[in-house]
Design an enzyme around this catalytic site. Structure first.
Site, PDB file in Angstrom:
ATOM      1  N   ASP A  82       0.941  -1.403   0.291  1.00 29.55           N
ATOM      2  CA  ASP A  82       0.266   0.055   0.124  1.00 29.55           C
ATOM      3  C   ASP A  82       0.868   1.467  -0.493  1.00 29.55           C
ATOM      4  O   ASP A  82       1.798   1.250   0.390  1.00 29.55           O
ATOM      5  CB  ASP A  82      -0.583  -0.037   1.227  1.00 29.55           C
ATOM      6  CG  ASP A  82      -1.229   1.840   1.545  1.00 29.55           C
ATOM      7  OD1 ASP A  82      -2.170   2.001   0.463  1.00 29.55           O
ATOM      8  OD2 ASP A  82      -1.301   1.190   2.623  1.00 29.55           O
ATOM      9  N   ASP A 284      -7.384  -2.558   3.514  1.00 28.16           N
ATOM     10  CA  ASP A 284      -6.154  -3.234   2.838  1.00 28.16           C
ATOM     11  C   ASP A 284      -6.433  -4.895   3.963  1.00 28.16           C
ATOM     12  O   ASP A 284      -5.958  -4.996   3.339  1.00 28.16           O
ATOM     13  CB  ASP A 284      -4.746  -2.979   3.342  1.00 28.16           C
ATOM     14  CG  ASP A 284      -4.204  -1.053   3.121  1.00 28.16           C
ATOM     15  OD1 ASP A 284      -4.263  -1.526   1.462  1.00 28.16           O
ATOM     16  OD2 ASP A 284      -3.510  -0.847   3.445  1.00 28.16           O
TER      17      ASP A 284
END
Length: 286
Positions: A82, A284
């Site tokens: 990420d 996430d």
């Protein structure tokens, strides 16, 4: 058979003792024979090694879910990172303010910070912090709405205002004015441009920058030395993401992904090999 292994270990002990070695040396060799040769050793050594490994990980802030997770980690071929808060500091700051003609910088920042105040996004926090530093009072908002992957919308002093990315502005059908070209230039510098508009036109552009962590480039380099492909996955725009990706040294940048689209991207990558995902946000988790 275990009795044979025990006999061999005793003989080993006796030979080393008769050879003039110390008790410690003879015992060490006898135990080595016992541990290596005994069929039970694997059943003892493997759980012990896993227990020690997970314990050491916990000491360093790494929580390993299970022995299976630890065992399969070595099969990973691609690491997906990420961007915000993982590759970058996660503490962005406002770098540029471009109000539309007829709108002051203070007015633009007041609208932007008032809209973003109810949001928990790091970019929103940066805008609110900038308004506080400049002692700009915020106005109360009503009907606040966070639009996933787009931005925010709320009513301020009886008028509806929007704040977010270009896709949000396009969907609202507002007039862009000269701002898209300026946003492109900001994105090339690794900054995230955010548009703020009323129901008719863009009122200004606020640029926010989130710099990579000092350790990110080294971490990516270490992954690559292990033969792993490193992919950065983000909802940010392509140009900004590529600028951050270049600084970190990742192999591939996948940008403009909505929060609920991250899982499908991971599934697509999994069709090409084993994948590990590294992220810090709630989006996430899936």
């Amino acid at each position: 058979p275990i009795p044979v292994v025990i006999v061999v270990a005793v003989v080993t002990f006796a030979v080393w003792m008769l050879g003039g070695s110390t008790l410690e040396t003879a015992m060490s060799h006898a135990i080595s024979v016992l541990v290596i040769s005994c069929p039970c050793a694997l059943g003892l050594a493997t759980p012990t090694a896993i227990m020690v490994g997970t314990g050491k990980g916990a000491e360093n802030g790494i929580l390993i879910k299970s022995a299976e997770a630890l065992e399969t980690l070595h099969t990973v071929q691609t690491v997906v990172l990420d961007k915000t808060g993982t590759v970058t500091q996660g503490k962005p700051r406002v770098t540029d303010l471009y109000p539309h003609e007829g709108v002051t910088t203070e007015e633009l920042l007041c609208i932007a910070a008032s809209l973003e105040k109810p949001s928990e996004h790091p970019l929103a926090e940066a805008i609110v912090a900038e308004a506080q530093e400049r002692a700009i009072p915020l106005a109360p908002v009503k009907d606040f709405q966070a639009v996933h992957g787009r931005g925010v919308r709320a009513v301020l002093s009886g008028r509806t205002f929007l704040g977010g990315n270009r896709a949000m502005m396009e969907e609202a059908g507002v007039e862009f004015g000269p701002f898209p070209a300026r946003a492109e230039a900001l994105a090339e510098q690794g900054k995230t441009p955010l548009y703020f508009a009323d129901e008719h036109r863009v009122l200004g552009l606020v640029a926010v920058a989130d710099t990579p962590k000092p350790t990110s480039a080294d971490a990516v380099a270490a992954f690559r030395q292990l033969g792993l492909e490193v992919v950065m996955l983000t909802g940010d725009n392509q140009r900004t993401a590529e600028a951050i990706g270049r600084q970190a040294g990742v192999d591939q940048v996948i940008a403009g992904v909505l929060p609920d689209g991250k899982e499908s991207v991971i599934r697509s990558l999994q069709s090409q090999g084993k994948v590990a995902m590294v992220g810090d946000g709630i989006n996430d988790a899936p």
